[in-house]
Enzyme design. Sequence first.
Site, short mmCIF file in Angstrom:
data_model
loop_
_atom_site.label_atom_id
_atom_site.label_comp_id
_atom_site.label_asym_id
_atom_site.label_seq_id
_atom_site.Cartn_x
_atom_site.Cartn_y
_atom_site.Cartn_z
CG LEU A 33 -1.79 -1.13 1.41
CD1 LEU A 33 -2.82 -1.01 2.63
CD2 LEU A 33 -2.75 -1.43 0.11
CG HIS A 37 -3.11 0.95 -2.47
ND1 HIS A 37 -1.50 1.06 -2.50
CD2 HIS A 37 -3.71 0.30 -3.38
CE1 HIS A 37 -1.61 0.14 -3.52
NE2 HIS A 37 -2.76 -0.40 -3.89
CD GLN A 61 -5.35 -8.49 -10.88
OE1 GLN A 61 -6.37 -8.50 -10.17
NE2 GLN A 61 -4.75 -7.28 -10.79
N GLY A 147 -9.08 3.60 -8.48
CA GLY A 147 -8.19 4.83 -8.74
C GLY A 147 -8.47 4.98 -10.23
CD GLN A 148 -8.05 10.09 -13.77
OE1 GLN A 148 -8.37 10.93 -13.06
NE2 GLN A 148 -7.08 10.51 -14.73
CG ASP A 150 -4.77 0.74 -12.32
OD1 ASP A 150 -4.02 0.17 -12.67
OD2 ASP A 150 -4.64 1.11 -10.80
CD GLN A 153 -8.30 -2.19 -11.94
OE1 GLN A 153 -7.53 -3.14 -11.95
NE2 GLN A 153 -8.21 -1.59 -10.78
CB SER A 185 2.68 2.18 -9.53
OG SER A 185 2.90 0.84 -9.53
CB SER A 186 2.51 -1.96 -5.62
OG SER A 186 1.24 -1.69 -5.13
P1 AMP Z 1 -3.72 -2.33 -6.74
O1 AMP Z 1 -3.40 -2.72 -5.48
O2 AMP Z 1 -2.56 -1.88 -7.77
O3 AMP Z 1 -4.52 -3.45 -7.47
O4 AMP Z 1 -4.57 -1.06 -6.85
C1 AMP Z 1 -5.79 -1.03 -5.96
C2 AMP Z 1 -6.54 0.22 -6.14
O5 AMP Z 1 -5.64 1.38 -5.91
C3 AMP Z 1 -6.97 0.63 -7.67
O6 AMP Z 1 -8.30 0.94 -7.60
C4 AMP Z 1 -5.80 1.29 -8.13
O7 AMP Z 1 -6.43 2.11 -9.35
C5 AMP Z 1 -5.85 2.17 -7.01
N1 AMP Z 1 -4.47 2.91 -7.10
C6 AMP Z 1 -2.97 2.68 -7.39
N2 AMP Z 1 -2.08 3.34 -7.51
C7 AMP Z 1 -2.90 4.73 -7.22
C8 AMP Z 1 -2.57 6.04 -7.50
N3 AMP Z 1 -1.31 6.46 -7.56
N4 AMP Z 1 -3.37 6.86 -7.18
C9 AMP Z 1 -4.81 6.54 -6.88
N5 AMP Z 1 -5.30 5.29 -6.82
C10 AMP Z 1 -4.46 4.15 -7.28
#
Ligand code: AMP
Length: 284
Positions: A33, A37, A61, A147-148, A150, A153, A185-186
């Site tokens: 996170l 997130h 995925q 999140g925007q 993605d 998605q 981003s992770s």
């Molecule tokens: P993930 O853990 O990458 O699957 O992301 C989980 C959620 O967090 C998804 O809805 C992503 O779009 C959102 N998310 C990831 N990175 C960001 C970011 N930099 N800003 C806003 N939302 C994010």
Amino acid sequence: MEETASLVELRQIVADAKREGKKVGFVPTMGALHEGHISLIRAATNDCQFIVTSIFVNPTQFSPDEDLDKYPRPKEQDLKACSDAGVDLVYLPTPASVYPEGYATYVDVEGISQLWEGKHRPTHFRGVTTVVTKLFNSVLPDVAYFGQKDYQQQLVIRRMVADLDMPVEIKTCPTIREPDGLAMSSRNQYLSDTERQTALALQRALQHANEQLTSGNRDLNAIQAEMTSILQHDDSVAIDYAVVVDPDTLQLLKKPQAKMVALIAARVGSTRLIDNMIIEITSI
Ligand code: AMP
């Protein structure tokens, strides 16, 4: 804050919260996170009285050549971040509980899932929509937050929720960026220091498209070519796509329109990054 890996327990805890009249907000994640997130969790705490976050690195995925095994899983750090952000319940299912022996059902959103990310990661959205369906059926949230970052998605999920009459409201929250503009981003932690600098080209290319379009340039082909050349400035960048498209259909545009979205996917070294920017212009 409570945590559970058990679907039965999850359902009991959420049912108790609902019985108390609480609105349930849900933030699905793959963990590792960061502030992106956390911003979704904060948005949920603004609207809802009971917040559920799931942490699940969803194998369906990822394609076999992707980073499933090396995807970061800093569990204790994530649990602390959830607790600090005001999460009430963290759901941590195991792959074997989500996809037990004999699992055979997938949710596939046609059309929009096949474009852009779908072309480059053909089984990706099917994995996302399948796990999000299962998670929605497990948590039964009132509102779910995406999140925007993605962009495609969240569109695919909105399509799925509308098509399948899922009783959940979808909210899309803005992309959170590092101070220098890199979208959080992770996967950023895979980048070396040099690659981290190179990765800023994604944001530069998006800003260039935004500047050109908002200052009246109507030549989308030229703008997309310039995005490509900004990205290719460093030869460690390999572009999957760098385009300006319709924000709802994700189709390429013949000419600029009031609202557009610029989408980029590119590998920097061996790390695949995506980013996007919504571009709005007044004079068309
Ligand atoms: P993930 O853990 O990458 O699957 O992301 C989980 C959620 O967090 C998804 O809805 C992503 O779009 C959102 N998310 C990831 N990175 C960001 C970011 N930099 N800003 C806003 N939302 C994010």
